[in-house]
Motif scaffolding. Structure first.
Motif, PDB file in Angstrom:
ATOM      1  N   TRP A 161       0.873  -1.170   0.000  1.00 36.71           N
ATOM      2  CA  TRP A 161       0.000   0.000   0.000  1.00 36.71           C
ATOM      3  C   TRP A 161       0.913   1.225   0.000  1.00 36.71           C
ATOM      4  N   SER A 162       1.338   1.629  -1.164  1.00 34.27           N
ATOM      5  CA  SER A 162       2.444   2.582  -1.300  1.00 34.27           C
ATOM      6  C   SER A 162       2.137   3.962  -0.733  1.00 34.27           C
ATOM      7  N   GLU A 163       0.872   4.256  -0.479  1.00 36.67           N
ATOM      8  CA  GLU A 163       0.535   5.570   0.071  1.00 36.67           C
ATOM      9  C   GLU A 163       0.768   5.654   1.575  1.00 36.67           C
ATOM     10  N   THR A 164       0.944   4.505   2.245  1.00 37.14           N
ATOM     11  CA  THR A 164       0.981   4.517   3.705  1.00 37.14           C
ATOM     12  C   THR A 164       2.348   4.799   4.325  1.00 37.14           C
ATOM     13  N   PRO A 165       3.481   4.411   3.709  1.00 41.37           N
ATOM     14  CA  PRO A 165       4.767   4.637   4.382  1.00 41.37           C
ATOM     15  C   PRO A 165       5.030   6.122   4.616  1.00 41.37           C
ATOM     16  N   PRO A 166       5.930   6.404   5.582  1.00 38.97           N
ATOM     17  CA  PRO A 166       6.628   5.423   6.418  1.00 38.97           C
ATOM     18  C   PRO A 166       5.824   5.062   7.667  1.00 38.97           C
ATOM     19  N   VAL A 167       5.820   3.777   8.003  1.00 39.93           N
ATOM     20  CA  VAL A 167       5.122   3.282   9.188  1.00 39.93           C
ATOM     21  C   VAL A 167       6.105   2.468  10.017  1.00 39.93           C
ATOM     22  N   ALA A 168       6.196   2.782  11.295  1.00 38.58           N
ATOM     23  CA  ALA A 168       6.994   1.984  12.227  1.00 38.58           C
ATOM     24  C   ALA A 168       6.231   1.902  13.538  1.00 38.58           C
ATOM     25  N   ASP A 169       6.009   0.684  14.012  1.00 39.43           N
ATOM     26  CA  ASP A 169       5.253   0.507  15.244  1.00 39.43           C
ATOM     27  C   ASP A 169       6.146   0.744  16.458  1.00 39.43           C
ATOM     28  N   ARG A 170       5.555   0.646  17.629  1.00 36.04           N
ATOM     29  CA  ARG A 170       6.258   0.954  18.876  1.00 36.04           C
ATOM     30  C   ARG A 170       7.508   0.099  19.061  1.00 36.04           C
ATOM     31  N   ASP A 171       7.395  -1.222  18.831  1.00 31.89           N
ATOM     32  CA  ASP A 171       8.546  -2.102  19.042  1.00 31.89           C
ATOM     33  C   ASP A 171       9.696  -1.745  18.105  1.00 31.89           C
ATOM     34  N   ALA A 185       9.649   7.013  12.208  1.00 33.28           N
ATOM     35  CA  ALA A 185       9.555   6.244  10.963  1.00 33.28           C
ATOM     36  C   ALA A 185      10.242   6.989   9.826  1.00 33.28           C
ATOM     37  N   ALA A 186      10.176   8.304   9.848  1.00 37.02           N
ATOM     38  CA  ALA A 186      10.832   9.092   8.799  1.00 37.02           C
ATOM     39  C   ALA A 186      12.346   8.910   8.850  1.00 37.02           C
ATOM     40  N   ASP A 187      12.918   8.830  10.059  1.00 40.85           N
ATOM     41  CA  ASP A 187      14.357   8.579  10.193  1.00 40.85           C
ATOM     42  C   ASP A 187      14.724   7.248   9.540  1.00 40.85           C
ATOM     43  N   LEU A 188      13.905   6.226   9.775  1.00 46.24           N
ATOM     44  CA  LEU A 188      14.178   4.902   9.211  1.00 46.24           C
ATOM     45  C   LEU A 188      14.009   4.910   7.696  1.00 46.24           C
ATOM     46  N   ALA A 189      13.043   5.670   7.212  1.00 43.94           N
ATOM     47  CA  ALA A 189      12.829   5.747   5.762  1.00 43.94           C
ATOM     48  C   ALA A 189      14.051   6.318   5.061  1.00 43.94           C
ATOM     49  N   VAL A 190      14.682   7.316   5.663  1.00 44.16           N
ATOM     50  CA  VAL A 190      15.892   7.894   5.072  1.00 44.16           C
ATOM     51  C   VAL A 190      16.985   6.835   4.977  1.00 44.16           C
ATOM     52  N   LEU A 191      17.171   6.082   6.039  1.00 42.25           N
ATOM     53  CA  LEU A 191      18.211   5.049   6.044  1.00 42.25           C
ATOM     54  C   LEU A 191      17.902   3.921   5.073  1.00 42.25           C
ATOM     55  N   ALA A 192      16.607   3.663   4.851  1.00 44.57           N
ATOM     56  CA  ALA A 192      16.210   2.570   3.958  1.00 44.57           C
ATOM     57  C   ALA A 192      16.198   2.996   2.500  1.00 44.57           C
ATOM     58  N   GLY A 193      16.410   4.266   2.244  1.00 46.63           N
ATOM     59  CA  GLY A 193      16.468   4.722   0.864  1.00 46.63           C
ATOM     60  C   GLY A 193      15.182   5.313   0.352  1.00 46.63           C
ATOM     61  N   GLY A 194      14.254   5.605   1.268  1.00 46.12           N
ATOM     62  CA  GLY A 194      13.000   6.237   0.851  1.00 46.12           C
ATOM     63  C   GLY A 194      11.792   5.542   1.422  1.00 46.12           C
ATOM     64  N   GLY A 195      10.728   6.304   1.616  1.00 47.09           N
ATOM     65  CA  GLY A 195       9.525   5.767   2.221  1.00 47.09           C
ATOM     66  C   GLY A 195       8.821   4.727   1.381  1.00 47.09           C
ATOM     67  N   GLU A 196       8.997   4.765   0.050  1.00 42.09           N
ATOM     68  CA  GLU A 196       8.285   3.828  -0.803  1.00 42.09           C
ATOM     69  C   GLU A 196       9.082   2.556  -1.074  1.00 42.09           C
ATOM     70  N   SER A 197      10.294   2.469  -0.537  1.00 43.39           N
ATOM     71  CA  SER A 197      11.103   1.288  -0.752  1.00 43.39           C
ATOM     72  C   SER A 197      10.606   0.134   0.107  1.00 43.39           C
ATOM     73  N   GLU A 198      10.535  -1.083  -0.466  1.00 46.00           N
ATOM     74  CA  GLU A 198      10.152  -2.229   0.345  1.00 46.00           C
ATOM     75  C   GLU A 198      11.211  -2.525   1.397  1.00 46.00           C
ATOM     76  N   LYS A 199      12.409  -1.970   1.216  1.00 44.13           N
ATOM     77  CA  LYS A 199      13.447  -2.143   2.229  1.00 44.13           C
ATOM     78  C   LYS A 199      13.010  -1.542   3.559  1.00 44.13           C
ATOM     79  N   LEU A 200      12.180  -0.499   3.512  1.00 41.01           N
ATOM     80  CA  LEU A 200      11.694   0.096   4.751  1.00 41.01           C
ATOM     81  C   LEU A 200      10.858  -0.907   5.528  1.00 41.01           C
ATOM     82  N   ALA A 201       9.953  -1.602   4.838  1.00 39.05           N
ATOM     83  CA  ALA A 201       9.129  -2.611   5.512  1.00 39.05           C
ATOM     84  C   ALA A 201       9.995  -3.718   6.096  1.00 39.05           C
ATOM     85  N   TRP A 202      11.022  -4.140   5.343  1.00 41.50           N
ATOM     86  CA  TRP A 202      11.912  -5.176   5.841  1.00 41.50           C
ATOM     87  C   TRP A 202      12.687  -4.689   7.061  1.00 41.50           C
TER      88      TRP A 202
END
Length: 221
Positions: A161-171, A185-202
């Motif tokens: 669901w490409s419109e939803t990132p970046p999402v990171a839960d409490r854990d 979650a935005a900090d993690l998206a930067v490190l993963a290469g962007g909010g729409e990257s599946e690497k963020l979910a991983w």
């Protein structure tokens, strides 16, 4: 336990590559495929409800796998099952104290999905016009789904669901802070290469696993 925060940008990027390289998200690591079809999305939502209720991830995952094996892996099939049968299966797979209540919740969820969205969460997404805030609101209107369940669910499906990132839960965010990878979650998206990257979910899934399984020592090694 004490953890050593990662400091330099290069150290953070190396750690992210390690985490992404060993994970394909939270649910898939425990045997649930995350694909954009009605049955898979329903199973991920059921898992999110059980994770919300249990700090022990195995007590959340095993009942969902058992429900799927029983043939109740889609909203329509779950809705046709009997509450007593669902409760019995849940008890057999570790949910003794809350089996009856949980069986009712999952049954009510399945019925609501069938009645409102023909058993297909993609219709909820389309009904929300692919607006993340509206998707969250409509998900919270489903039985058994609160704000934390929504975040757990979107954590898993954000690559689809490409419109939803970046999402990171409490854990995931707790692990990220402990490892020096950021606080949002935005900090993690930067490190993963962007909010729409599946690497963020991983990455988010890997971080959540580290926190719930307390495997910080393994990461340090």
């Amino acid at each position: 336990m004490a953890t050593t925060a990662t400091t330099s940008v290069e150290e953070r990027k190396r750690l992210v590559r390690r985490l992404v390289g060993r994970s394909r998200g939270f649910a898939e690591e425990y045997g649930l495929q995350v694909t954009n079809n009605p049955a898979s999305l329903f199973q991920v939502l059921c898992l999110s409800i059980l994770l919300r209720r249990s700090p022990d991830v195995r007590r959340a995952v095993e009942p969902v796998l058992a429900l799927r094996s029983q043939g109740w892996g889609s909203p329509a099939r779950m809705a046709r099952s009997q509450p007593e049968a669902r409760a019995g299966l849940l008890r057999d797979h570790g949910r003794r104290g809350d089996a009856d209540r949980l069986a009712d919740t999952l049954g009510d969820l399945a019925v609501a999905l069938v009645e409102r969205y023909q058993g297909d969460l993609r219709r909820l997404r389309a009904g929300a016009r692919y607006a993340p805030a509206r998707e969250r609101t409509m998900l919270r209107e489903l039985p058994g789904v609160d704000a934390e369940v929504v975040e757990l669910f979107l954590r898993e499906v954000q690559a689809l669901w490409s419109e939803t990132p970046p999402v990171a839960d409490r854990d995931a965010l707790i692990a990220a802070r402990k490892l020096g990878l950021g606080r949002t979650a935005a900090d993690l998206a930067v490190l993963a290469g962007g909010g729409e990257s599946e690497k963020l979910a991983w990455l988010v899934g890997a971080l959540a696993r580290i926190e719930v399984e307390n495997t910080y020592d393994e990461i340090a090694r």
